[in-house]
Design an enzyme around this catalytic site. Structure first.
Site, short mmCIF file in Angstrom:
data_model
loop_
_atom_site.label_atom_id
_atom_site.label_comp_id
_atom_site.label_asym_id
_atom_site.label_seq_id
_atom_site.Cartn_x
_atom_site.Cartn_y
_atom_site.Cartn_z
CE LYS A 183 25.89 35.05 48.76
NZ LYS A 183 26.77 33.87 48.57
CD GLN A 232 32.61 37.76 51.82
OE1 GLN A 232 33.62 37.12 51.58
NE2 GLN A 232 31.90 38.35 50.88
CE LYS A 238 34.93 41.46 50.17
NZ LYS A 238 35.57 40.39 49.38
CE LYS A 248 36.03 33.51 50.87
NZ LYS A 248 35.75 34.56 49.87
N GLY A 300 31.51 30.85 45.27
CA GLY A 300 32.85 30.44 44.85
C GLY A 300 33.93 31.36 45.38
CG ASP A 301 37.69 32.89 47.36
OD1 ASP A 301 37.34 34.08 47.48
OD2 ASP A 301 38.87 32.53 47.51
P1 NDP Z 1 40.51 31.74 40.59
O1 NDP Z 1 40.79 30.42 41.21
O2 NDP Z 1 39.57 31.84 39.45
O3 NDP Z 1 41.89 32.41 40.10
C1 NDP Z 1 42.93 32.65 41.00
C2 NDP Z 1 44.12 33.22 40.24
O4 NDP Z 1 45.10 33.66 41.18
C3 NDP Z 1 44.80 32.21 39.35
O5 NDP Z 1 45.39 32.85 38.26
C4 NDP Z 1 45.87 31.63 40.28
O6 NDP Z 1 46.98 31.08 39.59
C5 NDP Z 1 46.29 32.85 41.05
N1 NDP Z 1 46.74 32.45 42.40
C6 NDP Z 1 46.02 31.81 43.35
N2 NDP Z 1 46.77 31.55 44.42
C7 NDP Z 1 47.98 32.05 44.14
C8 NDP Z 1 49.18 32.10 44.87
N3 NDP Z 1 49.29 31.59 46.10
N4 NDP Z 1 50.23 32.71 44.27
C9 NDP Z 1 50.12 33.25 43.04
N5 NDP Z 1 49.00 33.22 42.30
C10 NDP Z 1 47.95 32.62 42.84
O7 NDP Z 1 40.05 32.70 41.79
P2 NDP Z 1 39.24 34.06 41.74
O8 NDP Z 1 39.60 34.82 40.53
O9 NDP Z 1 37.82 33.76 42.01
O10 NDP Z 1 39.80 34.81 43.04
C11 NDP Z 1 40.94 35.66 43.00
C12 NDP Z 1 40.94 36.57 44.22
O11 NDP Z 1 39.74 37.37 44.22
C13 NDP Z 1 40.97 35.88 45.58
O12 NDP Z 1 41.69 36.70 46.48
C14 NDP Z 1 39.50 35.88 45.99
O13 NDP Z 1 39.33 35.79 47.39
C15 NDP Z 1 39.07 37.23 45.46
N6 NDP Z 1 37.63 37.40 45.27
C16 NDP Z 1 36.94 36.58 44.43
C17 NDP Z 1 35.58 36.77 44.23
C18 NDP Z 1 34.81 35.96 43.23
O14 NDP Z 1 33.65 36.33 42.98
N7 NDP Z 1 35.36 34.93 42.62
C19 NDP Z 1 34.85 37.80 44.97
C20 NDP Z 1 35.69 38.68 45.75
C21 NDP Z 1 37.03 38.45 45.90
P3 NDP Z 1 47.12 29.47 39.47
O15 NDP Z 1 46.07 29.07 38.49
O16 NDP Z 1 48.51 29.27 39.00
O17 NDP Z 1 46.88 28.93 40.84
#
Ligand code: NDP
Length: 446
Positions: A90, A111, A114, A126, A165-166
């Site tokens: 997962k 993961q 977690k 992943k 998603g991620d």
């Molecule tokens: P989204 O794609 O919804 O948002 C990602 C955000 O982070 C955007 O604002 C993006 O900016 C910014 N970002 C991404 N890459 C970079 C980078 N290289 N440098 C600077 N800013 C960056 O993703 P999520 O919110 O789903 O995920 C965010 C984090 O949370 C990740 O680390 C993910 O692994 C983790 N996570 C997510 C989960 C989920 O349920 N979605 C669960 C557990 C962890 P821009 O739009 O400019 O790219």
């Protein structure tokens, strides 16, 4: 690091050259595990660590697709099925140009622990692609997702591997992926993916779960010092799924979130981020933070480039991506009066940053514990799919809260048991590891 573990770690690094993020994640976990191996020599005899660091299966595949002008593109797809001791693999799918095997393996490795910490029956995996969704039309996203699933479908299933998603993969992408899976297999197998829409097998609270859960975890940490979110000044990085709902929850608990960012810059809104406006811009219009600043007016400043960690706050919630907060940024946050930090993103703090926080006595909630609410609610979505049921928002949120408080308390109790009270890194690593290691030994040499 314990010398017995260091030898194993060195072999892992040599066997996986160039995978820097994977090396970092493995090193960080191994640094916590010395005392466990003193108490459990059977883990060494059973070569648990060697097995844990070698994914059960790694799939790399070609993803060809055409853009709207008919031009052919070829991307690379990944799915790393890391460990199934506790349940089906997962973990999410990430679509971002930085994706390569080392990123997918670091995320899959994290993961495992977690998912164990959630107490739910889920293993670790992943996946993703180096596809860049930015600027692509809906039709292009759909064609890419369909091509991706045309290979992935043969490796996943509700009892085998359940992606979600991620970064770059939200409800729209999960919809296209699910549609193609259903079309190829001729099965309405809801439990094969999580993060689905509400009318076709999704769970209420799943979109909010990671951000909400991170704040609930941070609130539990603050309580240990007689504090709460009420009145805190909060700085968040990112403005995607996790960031948006972390901001919403922190403000619902009485905090003021004064800043958030994207990869181009950050905004400072001293009155507190306007969450409905942020959601409209990011989720509906898929626009940038410059748009938020333009619509909110002169009270908001937009800083192009730079680091959101230059903004002072008492609580920090990094919710963007790995290694976005280094030792210098950590030192700056500490000198600006930081009390607590909880990682909504996976491994956003470098190892130097973690040391700075710990040495300064700042409450530090590592991602594998603090952001586990997303995957935990995915497991609740799987439960609802299996029983063909759908729960109310209140019920699901109450379950999420219960799970996050449970994770916090398990990490705190484990840290205490191993003589490091308040060290949530140690508590999370040991708590997750022991559960997986016990199950691996019980299941024999596989
Ligand atoms: P989204 O794609 O919804 O948002 C990602 C955000 O982070 C955007 O604002 C993006 O900016 C910014 N970002 C991404 N890459 C970079 C980078 N290289 N440098 C600077 N800013 C960056 O993703 P999520 O919110 O789903 O995920 C965010 C984090 O949370 C990740 O680390 C993910 O692994 C983790 N996570 C997510 C989960 C989920 O349920 N979605 C669960 C557990 C962890 P821009 O739009 O400019 O790219």
């Amino acid at each position: 690091m314990d010398s017995r573990l260091e030898a194993v770690r060195d072999t892992v690094l040599a066997r996986n050259p160039g995978e820097l993020e994977f090396h970092q994640a493995v090193t960080e976990v191994f640094e916590s595990l010395g005392p466990v191996h003193d108490r459990h020599p059977e883990f060494l005899e059973g070569a648990v660590l060697e097995r844990l660091c070698e994914p059960e299966r790694q799939i790399i595949f070609r993803v060809p697709w055409t853009d709207d002008s008919g031009r052919v593109h070829v991307n690379r797809g990944f799915r790393v099925e890391f460990n199934s001791a506790l349940g089906p693999y997962k973990g999410g799918l990430r679509f971002h140009p930085s994706v390569y095997l080392g990123i997918v393996k670091f995320l899959g490795f994290e993961q495992i622990f977690k998912n164990a910490l959630t107490g739910m029956p889920i293993g670790g995996g992943k996946g993703g692609s180096d596809f860049d969704p930015r600027g692509r039309s809906d039709a292009e996203i759909m064609r890419f997702c369909q091509s991706f699933m045309t290979e992935l479908y043969r490796h996943i299933g509700e009892y085998t591997d359940v992606p979600a998603g991620d970064i770059g993969v939200g409800g729209r992408e999960i919809g296209y992926l699910f549609g193609q899976y259903k079309r190829i297999t001729n099965r309405y197998e809801s439990g094969v993916l999580t993060g689905k829409g509400m009318s076709w097998g999704g769970s209420l609270v799943r979109p909010e779960a990671t951000g909400f859960g991170t704040v609930i975890f941070a609130e539990e940490m603050l309580k240990t010092r007689g504090q709460s979110f009420d009145g805190q000044r909060v700085v968040v990085s990112g403005s995607g799924n996790v960031a948006i709902y972390a901001i919403a929850k922190a403000q619902a608990l009485g905090a003021t979130v004064v800043a958030c960012s994207d990869s181009a810059g950050y905004i400072v809104d001293e009155a507190g981020i306007d969450v409905p406006l942020l959601r409209q811009i990011k989720e509906v219009e898929r626009a940038r933070l410059t748009e938020y600043a333009a619509r909110r007016g002169s009270s908001v400043s937009y800083v192009a480039g730079g680091s959101v960690w230059d903004v002072n706050g008492t609580v920090a919630l990094p919710c963007a991506t790995q290694n976005e907060l280094d030792g210098d940024a950590a030192a700056k946050l500490v000198s600006n009066g930081l009390v607590a930090i909880a990682e909504g993103a996976n491994m956003p703090s470098t190892r130097e940053a973690v040391s700075v926080f710990q040495e300064a006595g700042v409450l530090f909630g590592p991602g594998k514990a603090a952001n586990a609410g997303g995957v935990a609610t995915s497991a609740l979505e799987m439960q609802q799919n299996a029983s063909r049921d759908s729960w109310s928002f209140e019920h699901t949120e109450a379950r999420l809260t219960e799970i996050m408080v449970g994770i916090h308390d398990r990490c705190a109790a484990t840290a205490e048991e191993y003589g490091a009270p308040g060290n949530y890194v140690l508590g999370a690593n040991i708590g997750g590891f022991v559960k997986v290691a016990d199950a691996m030994l019980a299941q024999g040499l596989i």
